[in-house]
Every structure is written in structure tokens, then in C-alpha cells.
Motif scaffolding. Structure first.
Motif, PDB file in Angstrom:
ATOM      1  N   ILE A 118       4.437  30.996  12.684  1.00 22.93           N
ATOM      2  CA  ILE A 118       5.047  30.017  11.774  1.00 22.93           C
ATOM      3  C   ILE A 118       6.271  29.385  12.425  1.00 22.93           C
ATOM      4  CG2 ILE A 118       6.341  29.790   9.599  1.00 22.93           C
ATOM      5  CD1 ILE A 118       4.412  31.989   8.480  1.00 22.93           C
ATOM      6  N   ILE A 119       7.109  30.208  13.039  1.00 24.42           N
ATOM      7  CA  ILE A 119       8.318  29.696  13.702  1.00 24.42           C
ATOM      8  C   ILE A 119       7.940  28.712  14.799  1.00 24.42           C
ATOM      9  CG2 ILE A 119      10.199  30.376  15.266  1.00 24.42           C
ATOM     10  CD1 ILE A 119      10.495  32.908  13.470  1.00 24.42           C
ATOM     11  N   GLU A 120       6.922  29.059  15.577  1.00 30.87           N
ATOM     12  CA  GLU A 120       6.473  28.168  16.650  1.00 30.87           C
ATOM     13  C   GLU A 120       5.860  26.886  16.082  1.00 30.87           C
ATOM     14  OE1 GLU A 120       3.042  28.215  20.021  1.00 30.87           O
ATOM     15  OE2 GLU A 120       4.281  30.031  19.844  1.00 30.87           O
ATOM     16  N   ASP A 121       4.957  27.021  15.113  1.00 27.84           N
ATOM     17  CA  ASP A 121       4.284  25.855  14.536  1.00 27.84           C
ATOM     18  C   ASP A 121       5.259  24.888  13.872  1.00 27.84           C
ATOM     19  OD1 ASP A 121       1.894  26.916  15.373  1.00 27.84           O
ATOM     20  OD2 ASP A 121       1.234  27.544  13.378  1.00 27.84           O
ATOM     21  N   LYS A 122       6.277  25.418  13.219  1.00 28.74           N
ATOM     22  CA  LYS A 122       7.221  24.579  12.463  1.00 28.74           C
ATOM     23  C   LYS A 122       8.487  24.251  13.250  1.00 28.74           C
ATOM     24  CE  LYS A 122       4.464  24.873   8.995  1.00 28.74           C
ATOM     25  NZ  LYS A 122       3.579  23.776   8.687  1.00 28.74           N
ATOM     26  N   ASN A 123       8.538  24.710  14.500  1.00 32.71           N
ATOM     27  CA  ASN A 123       9.713  24.471  15.345  1.00 32.71           C
ATOM     28  C   ASN A 123      11.011  24.906  14.662  1.00 32.71           C
ATOM     29  OD1 ASN A 123       8.361  23.400  17.609  1.00 32.71           O
ATOM     30  ND2 ASN A 123       8.161  21.447  16.547  1.00 32.71           N
ATOM     31  N   LEU A 124      10.994  26.088  14.090  1.00 34.42           N
ATOM     32  CA  LEU A 124      12.170  26.615  13.418  1.00 34.42           C
ATOM     33  C   LEU A 124      13.089  27.299  14.431  1.00 34.42           C
ATOM     34  CD1 LEU A 124      10.399  28.248  10.347  1.00 34.42           C
ATOM     35  CD2 LEU A 124      11.502  26.021  10.449  1.00 34.42           C
ATOM     36  N   TYR A 125      14.340  27.412  14.084  1.00 27.57           N
ATOM     37  CA  TYR A 125      15.346  28.137  14.870  1.00 27.57           C
ATOM     38  C   TYR A 125      15.437  27.623  16.314  1.00 27.57           C
ATOM     39  CZ  TYR A 125      14.670  31.223  10.870  1.00 27.57           C
ATOM     40  OH  TYR A 125      14.546  31.728   9.607  1.00 27.57           O
ATOM     41  N   GLN A 126      15.461  26.311  16.460  1.00 25.24           N
ATOM     42  CA  GLN A 126      15.504  25.684  17.777  1.00 25.24           C
ATOM     43  C   GLN A 126      16.725  26.082  18.602  1.00 25.24           C
ATOM     44  OE1 GLN A 126      13.209  23.484  19.286  1.00 25.24           O
ATOM     45  NE2 GLN A 126      11.910  24.288  17.667  1.00 25.24           N
ATOM     46  N   ASP A 127      17.828  26.378  17.932  1.00 23.67           N
ATOM     47  CA  ASP A 127      19.066  26.688  18.647  1.00 23.67           C
ATOM     48  C   ASP A 127      19.216  28.179  18.968  1.00 23.67           C
ATOM     49  OD1 ASP A 127      19.741  24.006  18.503  1.00 23.67           O
ATOM     50  OD2 ASP A 127      20.822  24.260  16.613  1.00 23.67           O
ATOM     51  N   CYS A 128      18.203  28.967  18.699  1.00 22.42           N
ATOM     52  CA  CYS A 128      18.286  30.417  18.916  1.00 22.42           C
ATOM     53  C   CYS A 128      17.678  30.805  20.261  1.00 22.42           C
ATOM     54  CB  CYS A 128      17.552  31.165  17.810  1.00 22.42           C
ATOM     55  SG  CYS A 128      18.333  31.001  16.196  1.00 22.42           S
ATOM     56  N   SER A 129      18.243  31.845  20.845  1.00 23.09           N
ATOM     57  CA  SER A 129      17.688  32.394  22.086  1.00 23.09           C
ATOM     58  C   SER A 129      16.446  33.223  21.755  1.00 23.09           C
ATOM     59  CB  SER A 129      18.726  33.280  22.768  1.00 23.09           C
ATOM     60  OG  SER A 129      18.955  34.459  21.994  1.00 23.09           O
ATOM     61  N   LEU A 133      15.573  35.165  18.309  1.00 24.36           N
ATOM     62  CA  LEU A 133      14.304  34.951  17.606  1.00 24.36           C
ATOM     63  C   LEU A 133      13.585  36.267  17.340  1.00 24.36           C
ATOM     64  CD1 LEU A 133      12.759  31.751  19.218  1.00 24.36           C
ATOM     65  CD2 LEU A 133      13.486  32.078  16.848  1.00 24.36           C
ATOM     66  N   LYS A 134      13.626  37.159  18.318  1.00 22.96           N
ATOM     67  CA  LYS A 134      12.997  38.462  18.148  1.00 22.96           C
ATOM     68  C   LYS A 134      13.591  39.171  16.940  1.00 22.96           C
ATOM     69  CE  LYS A 134      12.812  42.964  20.353  1.00 22.96           C
ATOM     70  NZ  LYS A 134      13.296  43.758  21.478  1.00 22.96           N
ATOM     71  N   TRP A 135      14.905  39.133  16.794  1.00 25.70           N
ATOM     72  CA  TRP A 135      15.563  39.825  15.685  1.00 25.70           C
ATOM     73  C   TRP A 135      15.366  39.102  14.361  1.00 25.70           C
ATOM     74  CZ3 TRP A 135      16.696  44.659  15.642  1.00 25.70           C
ATOM     75  CH2 TRP A 135      16.816  45.315  16.864  1.00 25.70           C
ATOM     76  N   ILE A 136      15.290  37.800  14.399  1.00 24.99           N
ATOM     77  CA  ILE A 136      15.021  37.032  13.181  1.00 24.99           C
ATOM     78  C   ILE A 136      13.625  37.396  12.647  1.00 24.99           C
ATOM     79  CG2 ILE A 136      14.517  34.697  12.309  1.00 24.99           C
ATOM     80  CD1 ILE A 136      16.829  33.736  14.178  1.00 24.99           C
ATOM     81  N   VAL A 137      12.648  37.452  13.555  1.00 24.54           N
ATOM     82  CA  VAL A 137      11.285  37.802  13.163  1.00 24.54           C
ATOM     83  C   VAL A 137      11.249  39.226  12.591  1.00 24.54           C
ATOM     84  CG1 VAL A 137       8.973  38.321  14.065  1.00 24.54           C
ATOM     85  CG2 VAL A 137      10.107  36.197  14.706  1.00 24.54           C
ATOM     86  N   ARG A 138      11.877  40.159  13.263  1.00 24.05           N
ATOM     87  CA  ARG A 138      11.889  41.547  12.773  1.00 24.05           C
ATOM     88  C   ARG A 138      12.575  41.641  11.413  1.00 24.05           C
ATOM     89  NH1 ARG A 138      13.772  45.709  17.219  1.00 24.05           N
ATOM     90  NH2 ARG A 138      13.474  47.109  15.442  1.00 24.05           N
TER      91      ARG A 138
END
Length: 176
Positions: A118-129, A133-138
Motif C-alpha cells: 500500500i505504501i509503495e502503490d500510494k507513494n506514502l511517506y516519501q520523506d522517510c528513510s 519505513l520499516k518501523w512505520i510498517v511494523r
């Protein structure tokens, strides 16, 4: 033909766990339920956790193929919650089996993969490393599993509001 046999084996496992309440699921139980040999089971699946992984992947594919909102992420999230709520009874029975730990880990990995997609498809969290992103997903995965684990009838009554608030959080927004 191979897909049909996999479905038959999966249905036998479902019947044993959900309808018959088997606590210690074995390959022997499954092959007896669907009237096949152990060799046939092992031809299609390496082991029972592999069977569960296959089932989870198929259910997710079915979920994604169904018409349930298209470009409306909030409607998609609501649909996901409805599916999870409806599956809770069966999932509790499955989690009471001797494969609880493997199933929990599998479910968590699977939901994390869905969030990553979902994050990839919607281009979410563009400014995150990548690390962030790993921690956001978890975080989102653990939060969602926790919410569903403690779900109540009152939560079901407030489903639309809960989905809206979670959607806003996932998108990095705050409700007014």
C-alpha cells in the motif's frame, strides 16, 4: 488440477480446525479428511505451515480482486476490517491449534507485506528513510493486529468512525 487439489486440502484443514475444533492438527488428520495419501499432501505442500501460507495468500488475492472501493483507500480499509471481523471466529479456533506461533508470525508478516505494498502503490511517506519505513510498517501492522485481537461488539457499532480515524493516522493526517 493442482490448484483444485490444493483447495481440497485447504478445505479439509479448515473443516478440521473450524468446524470440528481440532486442537492438534496433523497431516494424518488432513489426508483422512480429504481421502488422499500422505504422499499427495507432501506433493503439494512441504508442511502444514506452508499450507497455511498458501491459504493466506489465496485469501488475500481474492480480497484484492473483489470490487471493494477501487481508488478509495478508506473504503478498502473498511472492507479489510469487515473481512477480519467476519473471520475472527474461525481465526480464534485456528490460533488455538498446535500451530499458533507459526500462524501468528505468518499473519504478521503477511499484513506487513500488505502495508508495504500500500505504501509503495500510494507513494506514502516519501520523506522517510528505508529504516523509518520499516518501523512505520511494523507499527501499523502491530497496531492493527492489536486492535483486531481486542475487538468488541461496541467497536463493531463504531466501525465507520474507527476506520476513518485509522485511515487518517495511516495517511499521516489528524482528524479535526
Amino acid at each position: 488440477m493442482a490448484e483444485d487439489m490444493k483447495k481440497e486440502i485447504a478445505e479439509a484443514a479448515r473443516v478440521l480446525l473450524i468446524e470440528k475444533g481440532v486442537k492438534k492438527l496433523t497431516v494424518k488428520d488432513i489426508v483422512e479428511e480429504c481421502h488422499i495419501t500422505r504422499q499427495t499432501f507432501y506433493y503439494y505442500f512441504e508442511n502444514i505451515p506452508e499450507l497455511f501460507r498458501w491459504i493466506l495468500e489465496r485469501k488475500t488475492e481474492e480480497l484484492m480482486k473483489e470490487e471493494h472501493g477501487g481508488n478509495d483507500e478508506e473504503a478498502d480499509l473498511r472492507y479489510f476490517f469487515l473481512m477480519a471481523i467476519n473471520a475472527r471466529g474461525g481465526l480464534k479456533k485456528v490460533m488455538a491449534s498446535n500451530y499458533k506461533d507459526e500462524l501468528e508470525a505468518l499473519l504478521k508478516r503477511h499484513i506487513c507485506k500488505m502495508f508495504e505494498q500500500i505504501i509503495e502503490d500510494k507513494n506514502l511517506y516519501q520523506d522517510c528513510s528505508r529504516f523509518q519505513l520499516k518501523w512505520i510498517v511494523r507499527y501499523h501492522c502491530s497496531a492493527l493486529l492489536g486492535i483486531l485481537e481486542d475487538w468488541t461488539d461496541e467497536d463493531t457499532k463504531n466501525l465507520d468512525r474507527i476506520v476513518h480515524e485509522i485511515y487518517l493516522l495511516m495517511m499521516g493526517k489528524v482528524s479535526p
